[in-house]
Design an enzyme around this catalytic site. Sequence first.
Site, mmCIF file in Angstrom:
data_model
loop_
_atom_site.group_PDB
_atom_site.id
_atom_site.type_symbol
_atom_site.label_atom_id
_atom_site.label_comp_id
_atom_site.label_asym_id
_atom_site.label_seq_id
_atom_site.Cartn_x
_atom_site.Cartn_y
_atom_site.Cartn_z
ATOM 1 N N CYS A 98 0.829 -1.283 0.102
ATOM 2 C CA CYS A 98 -0.089 0.116 -0.049
ATOM 3 C C CYS A 98 0.722 1.238 0.055
ATOM 4 O O CYS A 98 0.477 2.132 -0.949
ATOM 5 C CB CYS A 98 -0.897 -0.004 1.201
ATOM 6 N N HIS A 151 -1.699 1.147 7.276
ATOM 7 C CA HIS A 151 -2.308 1.203 5.797
ATOM 8 C C HIS A 151 -2.518 2.276 5.346
ATOM 9 O O HIS A 151 -2.993 3.386 6.046
ATOM 10 C CB HIS A 151 -3.405 0.102 5.745
ATOM 11 N N HIS A 167 -5.584 1.206 -3.289
ATOM 12 C CA HIS A 167 -4.638 0.738 -2.210
ATOM 13 C C HIS A 167 -4.203 -0.487 -2.895
ATOM 14 O O HIS A 167 -4.805 -0.906 -3.800
ATOM 15 C CB HIS A 167 -5.144 0.915 -0.917
#
Length: 195
Positions: A98, A151, A167
């Site tokens: 990510c 993330h 992502h």
Amino acid sequence: MQKFLVIFFLSISLILASCSTSKKTTYSKVIIDKRTHRDIHVPSIEHGTKRNELRNTTLNPNSIPKMSDAKYDIINYAKQFEGVKYKWGGTTPEGMDCSGLVFESFRAHDIFLPRISRDMAKRGEKILLKETLKGDLLFFKTQNRRNDINHVGLVVAIEDNAIKFIHSTTQSGVIISSLNEEYWKNAFTEVRRIL
């Protein structure tokens, strides 16, 4: 001789006077748009323009760069990796994680962010979720042991009251998801604006 000097000076003064009235000096002004750091060229203004005429001078909206031009370039760059498999530490079409996707998308446009999502979350301006725009970064805590941000996603669209972001996930690789999905809604931590 004296008559000659009078005629000479009179001729010079007429030439100078005629130059100042017929020749118009223009000034071109360039200002920097603080949002995009691009030059904006303000229309030329003739010397002798009155102050109230200046107030009525407007910029041509077509000459002003859109605030989000760089954001759209970054978004389009990131979207080309859709479908690329997940690879921890990856930043190439062979595989990416990510933060690698976000890092590479900004780096390709000469904007250098930290390589790790928790460090990226220290950059830019923290904003409210309701202020989110395309190009902003969403940060998540996906129940890791350290309870840190782990993330990141790049906002690519806001439509039908849903924030869509690109992502890379361990199971699906690079995908576009919605913040309305239960998992991402629960893991969401903050949104930051880099541009």
